[in-house]
Enzyme design. Sequence first.
Site, short mmCIF file in Angstrom:
data_model
loop_
_atom_site.label_atom_id
_atom_site.label_comp_id
_atom_site.label_asym_id
_atom_site.label_seq_id
_atom_site.Cartn_x
_atom_site.Cartn_y
_atom_site.Cartn_z
N ASP A 55 -1.62 7.20 -6.02
CA ASP A 55 -1.86 6.05 -5.16
C ASP A 55 -2.23 4.83 -5.99
O ASP A 55 -3.14 4.87 -6.81
CB ASP A 55 -3.01 6.40 -4.19
CG ASP A 55 -3.34 5.25 -3.27
OD1 ASP A 55 -2.41 4.55 -2.84
OD2 ASP A 55 -4.54 5.04 -3.00
N ASP A 108 0.81 -1.21 0.00
CA ASP A 108 0.00 0.00 0.00
C ASP A 108 0.85 1.28 0.00
O ASP A 108 1.53 1.57 0.98
CB ASP A 108 -0.90 -0.03 1.24
CG ASP A 108 -1.98 1.04 1.19
OD1 ASP A 108 -2.02 1.80 0.21
OD2 ASP A 108 -2.79 1.09 2.13
#
Length: 434
Positions: free
Chosen positions: A313, A101
């Site tokens: 992201d 992540d």
Amino acid sequence: MAPVFSLLFLISTASVFSAVTARDYGFTVELIHRDSPKSPMYNSSETHFDRIVNALRRSSHRNTVVLESDTAEAPIFNNGGEYLVEISVGTPPFSIVAVADTGSDVIWTQCKPCSNCYQQNAPMFDPSKSTTYKNVACSSPVCSYSGDGSSCSDDSECLYSIAYGDDSHSQGNLAVDTVTMQSTSGRPVAFPRTVIGCGHDNAGTFNANVSGIVGLGRGPASLVTQLGPATGGKFSYCLIPIGTGSTNDSTKLNFGSNANVSGSGTVSTPIYSSAQYKTFYSLKLEAVSVGDTKFNFPEGASKLGGESNIIIDSGTTLTYLPSALLNSFGSAISQSMSLPHAQDPSEFLDYCFATTTDDYEMPPVTMHFEGADVPLQRENLFVRLSDDTICLAFGSFPDDNIFIYGNIAQSNFLVGYDIKNLAVSFQPAHCGAV
Ligand SMILES: *[C@@H]1O[C@H](CO)[C@@H](O)[C@H](O)[C@H]1NC(C)=O
Ligand SMILES: *[C@@H]1O[C@H](CO)[C@@H](O)[C@H](O)[C@H]1NC(C)=O
Ligand SMILES: *[C@@H]1O[C@H](CO)[C@@H](O)[C@H](O)[C@H]1NC(C)=O
Ligand SMILES: *[C@@H]1O[C@H](CO)[C@@H](O)[C@H](O)[C@H]1NC(C)=O
């Protein structure tokens, strides 16, 4: 499905390469999409379109989480990332599959003994079985790696505590141990004394088929930052487009010299530091253009602070823009597409078109990052929601103040992060084929 945790048990530590001794060292590991047949989260009963709609739902939830954590000092996404990575912890190496992540900082896994753990289907890491495991003392400077959530146990051990925006949390000992990764070249690479969270109390929305989180964010405890001395702070990935369904092609996560992004078509834009959002890679998106018409990113719309206005992201599916920009952009796209308008069957997306072919005409679209014009292709702009509907994979969200460059827009680009020189590079590529 194949047991994903068996491989590294078979490798003696003597053959493990210690990367910290190498300079200009590079290696590559596999990044597993959560919906790929190789993922422990793979659900064979889902259809291709089920998976896409679920990804859109997670994407919108992830943003809600960012917003709700507005008041927290260090807002963190929940664990709903889209990619998994296999790493091993300890000696002998104990393999875990964790969420990879870019929106998280710490590497943590559930640890025995568990006072309060979520159900985990794979075996759990037992630190007492690792000869290289060591709890970090409160007096150690490393204790500050756990950010604002550090505290001391009765016996002066450093404890970490991470609260995610959706009320999930992980708490336990901050520790050091060897982290080993299975390089795609076949040779495992080991990083001794890596700081990890050994989570004895973890609860919330975590999936039973993942054992923790590998943070790729910018904080001192993230995998990327900790590997910095060996990798020069460089990593890259090339994400396979979402529309290509059940392909077994794997996405690669490259480190060090394997993560060089250069050559034809490469453009670079600065990474900014945001005082409030320290985990994230913040960029400046100046404008978006459709054909010859350029739409500027509205001044003051973002609360990232300073120059930057958008987070890049990999764990967010859609790209989120200010609603005013999205409306101008979506209208311009609509006007220049020669396809009939349609409704999104999932009701997540606003700009949809009727077509059964993937060979439709579209206008030239460019994302103008500071110093880097990134030309988008069909697979970056549109997602197929049914056999006869495609939709623009861009959205906005109600509070309209955090913006995200998501993974559909990044697919078929080699995206390189250089946290030493503070730059993100994009190079057009055919991911999966490289
Ligand atoms: C976890 O994996 C098992 C197989 O090991 C599978 O039956 C189950 O559906 C998976 N659960 C989730 C939540 O993905
Ligand atoms: C797998 O997908 C089916 C069909 O969408 C769904 O009913 C089921 O709950 C899913 N299983 C898991 C473990 O998520
Ligand atoms: C993907 O790999 C699995 C197992 O290795 C295999 O059964 C399946 O046929 C492959 N699918 C494709 C599309 O190649
Ligand atoms: C990557 O870049 C570094 C520094 O510029 C260089 O030393 C290294 O040889 C390059 N590696 C590759 C594989 O191109």
